[in-house]
Design an enzyme around this catalytic site. Sequence first.
Site, mmCIF file in Angstrom:
data_model
loop_
_atom_site.group_PDB
_atom_site.id
_atom_site.type_symbol
_atom_site.label_atom_id
_atom_site.label_comp_id
_atom_site.label_asym_id
_atom_site.label_seq_id
_atom_site.Cartn_x
_atom_site.Cartn_y
_atom_site.Cartn_z
ATOM 1 N N GLY A 188 0.785 -1.238 0.000
ATOM 2 C CA GLY A 188 0.000 0.000 0.000
ATOM 3 C C GLY A 188 0.814 1.283 0.000
ATOM 4 O O GLY A 188 0.313 2.326 0.421
ATOM 5 N N HIS B 39 1.482 0.943 -13.183
ATOM 6 C CA HIS B 39 2.218 -0.253 -13.595
ATOM 7 C C HIS B 39 3.711 0.068 -13.588
ATOM 8 O O HIS B 39 4.123 1.119 -14.079
ATOM 9 C CB HIS B 39 1.762 -0.683 -14.993
ATOM 10 C CG HIS B 39 2.353 -1.985 -15.412
ATOM 11 N ND1 HIS B 39 1.945 -3.191 -14.886
ATOM 12 C CD2 HIS B 39 3.353 -2.282 -16.276
ATOM 13 C CE1 HIS B 39 2.657 -4.161 -15.421
ATOM 14 N NE2 HIS B 39 3.523 -3.640 -16.263
HETATM 15 C C1 GAR Z 1 3.836 -1.178 -7.293
HETATM 16 O O1 GAR Z 1 5.166 -1.209 -7.724
HETATM 17 C C2 GAR Z 1 2.897 -1.199 -8.491
HETATM 18 O O2 GAR Z 1 3.385 -0.490 -9.599
HETATM 19 C C3 GAR Z 1 2.834 -2.668 -8.779
HETATM 20 O O3 GAR Z 1 2.769 -3.280 -7.521
HETATM 21 C C4 GAR Z 1 3.465 -2.469 -6.573
HETATM 22 C C5 GAR Z 1 2.535 -2.223 -5.407
HETATM 23 O O4 GAR Z 1 3.221 -1.571 -4.376
HETATM 24 N N1 GAR Z 1 1.688 -2.985 -9.567
HETATM 25 C C6 GAR Z 1 1.667 -3.952 -10.479
HETATM 26 O O5 GAR Z 1 2.612 -4.677 -10.702
HETATM 27 C C7 GAR Z 1 0.354 -4.093 -11.226
HETATM 28 N N2 GAR Z 1 0.504 -4.976 -12.322
HETATM 29 P P1 GAR Z 1 2.422 -0.833 -3.221
HETATM 30 O O6 GAR Z 1 1.432 -1.848 -2.642
HETATM 31 O O7 GAR Z 1 3.479 -0.492 -2.223
HETATM 32 O O8 GAR Z 1 1.741 0.358 -3.812
#
Ligand code: GAR
Length: 192
Positions: free
Chosen positions: A16, A113
Amino acid sequence: MALKKLKLAIFISGRGSNMLSILEACKDDAYPAEIVLVLTNRPDAKGIDIAKEHGIPTEIIDHKAFSSREDFEDEISERLENYDIDLIILAGFMRILTASFVEQWPDQIINIHPSLLPDYKGLDTHARAIADGKTEAGCTVHFVIPDLDSGPNILQRRVPILDGDTPETLAERVLEQEHKIYPEAIKIIAGV
Ligand code: GAR
């Protein structure tokens, strides 16, 4: 006159940190959005605790409790009816949404992404970019359409890939930029 704020539902599956960057932006009275809901498919998502600590309403819908993607999404739709939502923000939400769900929210779902779309759709973006010998990576905020990681881009930011980078060190460099462009992209949608 008071600023009319976009009402956001943020969908997460884990840490998050992008949600938190938006949450921090929303603390500014002049920011044109507010978070009305954080929803997760993972009961153990760290981000849910952060949302609760900030007094934000949360919904937990464990996808494993449903026999089909459609049933899972019907439950999401039902819960969303209890909130007044303008925009759904996918922030590390690791479930693919069906066309039927996406089409219920035309131009109202956005995603971040960790790649320079259209390059490296899907998973393991950083490992693939390093393996291909790329010199640049980055992140993209885009509108969600039924095809995965394919909707129109709203904002993109580039970072260098350095000698000796691992997927982890690169992810860290990209994430720093994710935290900047996601709040900015929401401002763009709000028209400010
Ligand atoms: C982030 O790096 C986001 O870009 C990626 O997951 C991570 C979530 O981090 N999303 C994807 O790979 C979607 N395909 P967070 O929970 O700390 O925001």
